[in-house]
Design an enzyme around this catalytic site. Structure first.
Site, PDB file in Angstrom:
ATOM      1  N   GLY A   1     -36.135 -56.621  37.415  1.00  0.00           N
ATOM      2  CA  GLY A   1     -37.489 -57.159  37.461  1.00  0.00           C
ATOM      3  C   GLY A   1     -38.371 -56.385  38.438  1.00  0.00           C
ATOM      4  O   GLY A   1     -39.526 -56.073  38.140  1.00  0.00           O
TER       5      GLY A   1
ATOM      6  N   ARG B   1     -36.662 -52.022  43.008  1.00  0.00           N
ATOM      7  CA  ARG B   1     -35.224 -52.083  42.732  1.00  0.00           C
ATOM      8  C   ARG B   1     -34.843 -50.957  41.772  1.00  0.00           C
ATOM      9  O   ARG B   1     -33.797 -50.341  41.890  1.00  0.00           O
ATOM     10  CB  ARG B   1     -34.937 -53.464  42.168  1.00  0.00           C
TER      11      ARG B   1
ATOM     12  N   ARG C   1     -49.340 -49.084  36.842  1.00  0.00           N
ATOM     13  CA  ARG C   1     -49.268 -50.428  37.436  1.00  0.00           C
ATOM     14  C   ARG C   1     -48.150 -50.564  38.474  1.00  0.00           C
ATOM     15  O   ARG C   1     -47.690 -51.679  38.752  1.00  0.00           O
ATOM     16  CB  ARG C   1     -49.089 -51.506  36.365  1.00  0.00           C
TER      17      ARG C   1
ATOM     18  N   ARG D   1     -30.873 -56.034  30.892  1.00  0.00           N
ATOM     19  CA  ARG D   1     -31.562 -56.654  32.014  1.00  0.00           C
ATOM     20  C   ARG D   1     -30.565 -56.918  33.133  1.00  0.00           C
ATOM     21  O   ARG D   1     -29.459 -57.417  32.894  1.00  0.00           O
ATOM     22  CB  ARG D   1     -32.224 -57.965  31.578  1.00  0.00           C
TER      23      ARG D   1
ATOM     24  N   SER E   1     -31.460 -61.719  38.952  1.00  0.00           N
ATOM     25  CA  SER E   1     -30.855 -62.827  39.677  1.00  0.00           C
ATOM     26  C   SER E   1     -31.156 -64.124  38.939  1.00  0.00           C
ATOM     27  O   SER E   1     -32.021 -64.172  38.055  1.00  0.00           O
ATOM     28  CB  SER E   1     -31.399 -62.883  41.104  1.00  0.00           C
TER      29      SER E   1
ATOM     30  N   ASP F   1     -29.167 -68.337  44.007  1.00  0.00           N
ATOM     31  CA  ASP F   1     -29.383 -69.664  44.581  1.00  0.00           C
ATOM     32  C   ASP F   1     -28.822 -70.711  43.632  1.00  0.00           C
ATOM     33  O   ASP F   1     -28.528 -70.408  42.481  1.00  0.00           O
ATOM     34  CB  ASP F   1     -30.887 -69.917  44.824  1.00  0.00           C
TER      35      ASP F   1
ATOM     36  N   ARG G   1     -26.206 -60.697  48.688  1.00  0.00           N
ATOM     37  CA  ARG G   1     -26.903 -60.222  47.494  1.00  0.00           C
ATOM     38  C   ARG G   1     -26.571 -58.752  47.230  1.00  0.00           C
ATOM     39  O   ARG G   1     -26.360 -58.346  46.110  1.00  0.00           O
ATOM     40  CB  ARG G   1     -28.414 -60.409  47.651  1.00  0.00           C
TER      41      ARG G   1
END
Ligand code: HPA
Length: 233
Positions: free
Chosen positions: A21, A25, A44, A88, A91, A205, A218
């Protein structure tokens, strides 16, 4: 030819694309895991890179958050750049007691509260499903690496800050493993445009226990997920 959202030339993007996302990353993955990464998109700020992993050409493209955003990038990648495999990596929040923080979740299918599917004007409900081929391959890679996987139905939600704090419990009752915000649109676009898609998630989470991961945790689980995703290329 460059598209509205991706300023690349045909051939700049590999047939297999990993989709985190967060665009930063994507940059981190390209620089840490790929050989000779080249940035092909900055439109962008949604960075995209192509390099090689163990000699195979692979790209990493930021997808942005939510179904409208991944819907745009996946559509252009498939229809304009000939991308065949879209994976994809992200998280998710756990909806089940036995889906623990740091677990790796494989999205076999993606339920949704989004109206994205209405775009296709189907005479019924659509079951957004991962590519069986990629799914089996991911499981085999995980087994070989000794990485445990929780595979099943996930929820792609349009809302992060849900006004109804208990609505997730209804999905949990149906056995849905975890909530994220993109997979259903990715699976629908892949189905419509004839590509293969898969979603790999790490649990960041838990809506059940209210636990959250630390940044070190993580990092570790992220590496497990990344190793599976890169081996799929
Ligand atoms: N909700 C939606 N998306 C998420 C969550 C969540 O709790 N955690 C990680 N991605």
């Amino acid at each position: 030819m460059a598209t509205v959202h991706i300023g690349a030339n045909k051939g700049d993007i590999a047939e297999t694309v990993l989709l985190p996302g967060d665009p930063l990353r994507a940059k981190f993955i390209a620089e840490k895991f790929l050989e000779n990464p080249v940035c092909y998109n900055q439109v962008r700020g949604m960075l995209g890179y192509t390099g090689t992993y163990k000699g195979k050409k692979v790209s990493v493209q930021g997808s942005g958050m939510g179904m409208p955003s991944i819907g745009i990038y996946s559509h252009e990648l498939i229809s304009e750049f000939g991308v065949k495999n879209l994976i994809r990596i992200g998280s998710c929040g756990s909806l089940q007691e036995d889906v623990k923080i740091r677990d790796v979740v494989l999205g076999v299918s993606a339920s949704t509260n989004s109206r994205y599917v209405h775009n296709f004007e189907l005479p019924g409900d659509f079951a957004a499903t991962a590519s069986f081929e990629l799914l089996v391959k991911a499981k085999e890679i995980a087994d070989k690496k000794g990485i445990e996987i929780k595979a099943g139905n996930i929820l792609s939600s349009d809302v992060f800050y849900d006004d109804n704090l208990d609505s997730w419990k209804k999905w949990a009752k149906m056995g849905v493993l975890a909530v994220e915000m993109e997979a259903a649109a990715l699976y629908m676009n892949a189905a419509r445009l004839g590509a293969h898609a898969l979603t790999l998630l790490t649990v960041s989470d838990s809506l059940v226990t209210h636990e959250v991961t630390t940044s070190e945790e993580r990092e570790k689980t992220f590496t497990d997920m990344m190793e599976i995703a890169l081996e799929l290329a």
